[in-house]
Design a protein around this motif. Structure first.
Motif, PDB file in Angstrom:
ATOM      1  N   ALA A 131       0.768  -1.240   0.018  1.00  0.00           N
ATOM      2  CA  ALA A 131      -0.182   0.085   0.096  1.00  0.00           C
ATOM      3  C   ALA A 131       0.813   1.197  -0.131  1.00  0.00           C
ATOM      4  N   TYR A 132       0.596   2.094  -0.792  1.00  0.00           N
ATOM      5  CA  TYR A 132       1.497   3.419  -1.019  1.00  0.00           C
ATOM      6  C   TYR A 132       0.611   4.600  -1.022  1.00  0.00           C
ATOM      7  N   ARG A 133       1.078   5.654  -0.435  1.00  0.00           N
ATOM      8  CA  ARG A 133       0.470   6.997  -0.415  1.00  0.00           C
ATOM      9  C   ARG A 133       1.400   7.787  -1.495  1.00  0.00           C
ATOM     10  N   LEU A 134       0.619   8.555  -2.483  1.00  0.00           N
ATOM     11  CA  LEU A 134       1.386   9.341  -3.377  1.00  0.00           C
ATOM     12  C   LEU A 134       0.378  10.743  -3.731  1.00  0.00           C
ATOM     13  N   ASN A 135       1.033  11.571  -3.453  1.00  0.00           N
ATOM     14  CA  ASN A 135       0.127  13.025  -3.547  1.00  0.00           C
ATOM     15  C   ASN A 135      -0.904  12.835  -2.515  1.00  0.00           C
ATOM     16  N   GLY A 136      -0.924  12.198  -1.367  1.00  0.00           N
ATOM     17  CA  GLY A 136      -1.985  12.340  -0.363  1.00  0.00           C
ATOM     18  C   GLY A 136      -3.081  11.161  -0.596  1.00  0.00           C
ATOM     19  N   LYS A 137      -3.089  10.616  -1.907  1.00  0.00           N
ATOM     20  CA  LYS A 137      -3.882   9.455  -2.002  1.00  0.00           C
ATOM     21  C   LYS A 137      -3.133   8.324  -2.054  1.00  0.00           C
ATOM     22  N   TRP A 138      -4.035   7.014  -1.697  1.00  0.00           N
ATOM     23  CA  TRP A 138      -3.514   5.809  -1.467  1.00  0.00           C
ATOM     24  C   TRP A 138      -3.922   4.971  -2.472  1.00  0.00           C
ATOM     25  N   GLY A 139      -3.132   3.923  -2.985  1.00  0.00           N
ATOM     26  CA  GLY A 139      -3.109   2.814  -3.780  1.00  0.00           C
ATOM     27  C   GLY A 139      -2.656   1.558  -3.723  1.00  0.00           C
ATOM     28  N   ILE A 140      -2.916   0.425  -4.212  1.00  0.00           N
ATOM     29  CA  ILE A 140      -2.398  -0.708  -3.952  1.00  0.00           C
ATOM     30  C   ILE A 140      -1.303  -1.569  -5.152  1.00  0.00           C
ATOM     31  N   ILE A 141      -0.498  -2.097  -4.748  1.00  0.00           N
ATOM     32  CA  ILE A 141       0.395  -2.800  -5.959  1.00  0.00           C
ATOM     33  C   ILE A 141       0.301  -4.208  -5.327  1.00  0.00           C
ATOM     34  N   SER A 142       0.239  -5.265  -6.252  1.00  0.00           N
ATOM     35  CA  SER A 142      -0.071  -6.719  -5.560  1.00  0.00           C
ATOM     36  C   SER A 142       0.518  -7.739  -6.905  1.00  0.00           C
ATOM     37  N   ASN A 143       0.825  -8.797  -6.677  1.00  0.00           N
ATOM     38  CA  ASN A 143       0.981 -10.000  -7.468  1.00  0.00           C
ATOM     39  C   ASN A 143      -0.036 -10.255  -8.065  1.00  0.00           C
ATOM     40  N   ASP A 144      -1.318  -9.993  -7.724  1.00  0.00           N
ATOM     41  CA  ASP A 144      -2.610 -10.169  -8.591  1.00  0.00           C
ATOM     42  C   ASP A 144      -2.809  -8.748  -9.283  1.00  0.00           C
ATOM     43  N   LYS A 145      -2.971  -8.801 -10.420  1.00  0.00           N
ATOM     44  CA  LYS A 145      -2.951  -7.361 -11.238  1.00  0.00           C
ATOM     45  C   LYS A 145      -4.287  -6.867 -11.190  1.00  0.00           C
ATOM     46  N   ASN A 146      -5.269  -7.689 -10.626  1.00  0.00           N
ATOM     47  CA  ASN A 146      -6.691  -7.111 -10.664  1.00  0.00           C
ATOM     48  C   ASN A 146      -6.862  -6.366  -9.352  1.00  0.00           C
ATOM     49  N   GLN A 147      -5.929  -6.512  -8.199  1.00  0.00           N
ATOM     50  CA  GLN A 147      -5.940  -5.743  -6.999  1.00  0.00           C
ATOM     51  C   GLN A 147      -5.240  -4.543  -7.304  1.00  0.00           C
ATOM     52  N   PHE A 148      -4.328  -4.125  -8.421  1.00  0.00           N
ATOM     53  CA  PHE A 148      -3.819  -3.042  -8.498  1.00  0.00           C
ATOM     54  C   PHE A 148      -4.714  -1.855  -8.269  1.00  0.00           C
ATOM     55  N   ARG A 149      -4.406  -0.773  -7.409  1.00  0.00           N
ATOM     56  CA  ARG A 149      -5.174   0.495  -7.487  1.00  0.00           C
ATOM     57  C   ARG A 149      -4.229   1.804  -7.703  1.00  0.00           C
ATOM     58  N   SER A 150      -4.636   2.674  -8.466  1.00  0.00           N
ATOM     59  CA  SER A 150      -3.802   4.004  -8.864  1.00  0.00           C
ATOM     60  C   SER A 150      -4.349   4.818  -7.446  1.00  0.00           C
ATOM     61  N   PRO A 151      -3.444   5.706  -7.303  1.00  0.00           N
ATOM     62  CA  PRO A 151      -3.563   6.549  -5.907  1.00  0.00           C
ATOM     63  C   PRO A 151      -4.593   7.814  -6.248  1.00  0.00           C
ATOM     64  N   LYS A 152      -5.841   7.070  -5.681  1.00  0.00           N
ATOM     65  CA  LYS A 152      -6.903   7.920  -5.649  1.00  0.00           C
ATOM     66  C   LYS A 152      -7.761   8.035  -4.620  1.00  0.00           C
ATOM     67  N   TYR A 153      -7.537   7.014  -3.636  1.00  0.00           N
ATOM     68  CA  TYR A 153      -8.528   6.798  -2.257  1.00  0.00           C
ATOM     69  C   TYR A 153      -7.945   7.728  -1.331  1.00  0.00           C
ATOM     70  N   GLN A 154      -8.881   7.926  -0.501  1.00  0.00           N
ATOM     71  CA  GLN A 154      -8.709   9.140   0.558  1.00  0.00           C
ATOM     72  C   GLN A 154      -7.847   8.553   1.721  1.00  0.00           C
ATOM     73  N   SER A 155      -8.175   7.116   1.899  1.00  0.00           N
ATOM     74  CA  SER A 155      -7.567   6.376   3.323  1.00  0.00           C
ATOM     75  C   SER A 155      -6.958   5.047   2.863  1.00  0.00           C
ATOM     76  N   LEU A 156      -6.306   4.335   3.731  1.00  0.00           N
ATOM     77  CA  LEU A 156      -5.562   2.894   3.429  1.00  0.00           C
ATOM     78  C   LEU A 156      -6.948   2.068   3.649  1.00  0.00           C
ATOM     79  N   PRO A 157      -7.671   2.184   4.798  1.00  0.00           N
ATOM     80  CA  PRO A 157      -8.639   1.329   4.535  1.00  0.00           C
ATOM     81  C   PRO A 157      -9.847   1.222   3.229  1.00  0.00           C
ATOM     82  N   LYS A 158      -9.974   2.606   2.724  1.00  0.00           N
ATOM     83  CA  LYS A 158     -10.802   2.476   1.642  1.00  0.00           C
ATOM     84  C   LYS A 158     -10.225   1.762   0.421  1.00  0.00           C
ATOM     85  N   VAL A 159      -9.146   2.067   0.385  1.00  0.00           N
ATOM     86  CA  VAL A 159      -8.291   1.347  -0.758  1.00  0.00           C
ATOM     87  C   VAL A 159      -8.355  -0.080  -0.662  1.00  0.00           C
ATOM     88  N   LEU A 160      -7.972  -0.603   0.667  1.00  0.00           N
ATOM     89  CA  LEU A 160      -7.804  -1.964   0.844  1.00  0.00           C
ATOM     90  C   LEU A 160      -9.467  -2.635   0.659  1.00  0.00           C
TER      91      LEU A 160
END
Length: 201
Positions: A131-160
């Motif tokens: 889980a990473y925060r970039l420019n104040g927004k959260w995203g996800i990187i995973s071995n499962d490409k379907n779980q990848f999320r760009s940094p656009k979430y307000q919080s860690l729980p929301k992106v998870l």
């Protein structure tokens, strides 16, 4: 008149079939000619050249293949430094997460290794993501490409919640600060600082 009409119908069908064949041949020949992703030639050059979450996800998908710790290291759980994972070109979900953290370390605001699990399940299933925060927004990187999320979430729980399968109900956050994620010796898991355990659902 009927002869002319039949000729026109046959000609039209023949023309349509030819057009379809030419179109199919074109896409078969040129449709997949977009250049394949070519990762930098070494791990060091990858860390220096890659600076976006999207390319990091692509790097993981291109360079690594999934393999269990049991097969690679003869252990149930082994959090390998990225250099070792890169050497094998294989790893499990924690190893992918560690490599993502190693590559993006200097390019993000903040990052954590996250493990998710279901304490109510007898199967003891678990998974790990970065889980990473970039420019104040959260995203996800995973071995499962379907779980990848760009940094656009307000919080860690929301992106998870948006990224992780519903079978996982809790998560643990690990800080890797101060660790050598590339050339660290041995299992990095016990060396990471556990920040907390939280309910996901």
């Amino acid at each position: 008149m009927e002869y002319i009409l039949n000729y026109y119908i046959c000609y039209s069908r023949s023309f349509l079939v030819k057009k379809l064949l030419v179109t199919a041949l074109f896409y078969a020949t040129f449709g997949n000619c977009s250049p394949n992703y070519a990762p930098p030639p070494t791990l060091d050059s990858s860390i220096k050249q890659i600076n976006t979450p999207e390319e990091t996800q692509q790097w993981l998908e291109t360079v690594l293949t999934y393999e269990s710790d049991k097969f690679l290291y003869g252990k149930e759980d082994f959090w390998a430094p990225c250099g070792l994972t890169y050497q094998h070109k294989k790893g499990d979900c924690e190893d992918y997460a560690i490599c993502a953290a190693a590559i993006l370390r200097e390019d993000i605001d903040l990052g954590y290794i996250i493990t998710v699990y279901n304490s109510d399940s007898l199967k003891r299933e678990a998974h790990a993501v970065f889980a990473y925060r970039l420019n104040g927004k959260w995203g996800i990187i995973s071995n499962d490409k379907n779980q990848f999320r760009s940094p656009k979430y307000q919080s860690l729980p929301k992106v998870l919640l948006d990224s992780i399968d519903e079978k996982y109900t809790e998560y643990m956050v690990y800080d890797y600060g101060g660790l050598d994620l590339v050339d660290g010796k041995g299992n990095l898991g016990p060396k990471m600082k556990e920040i907390g355990r939280y309910r996901l659902r």
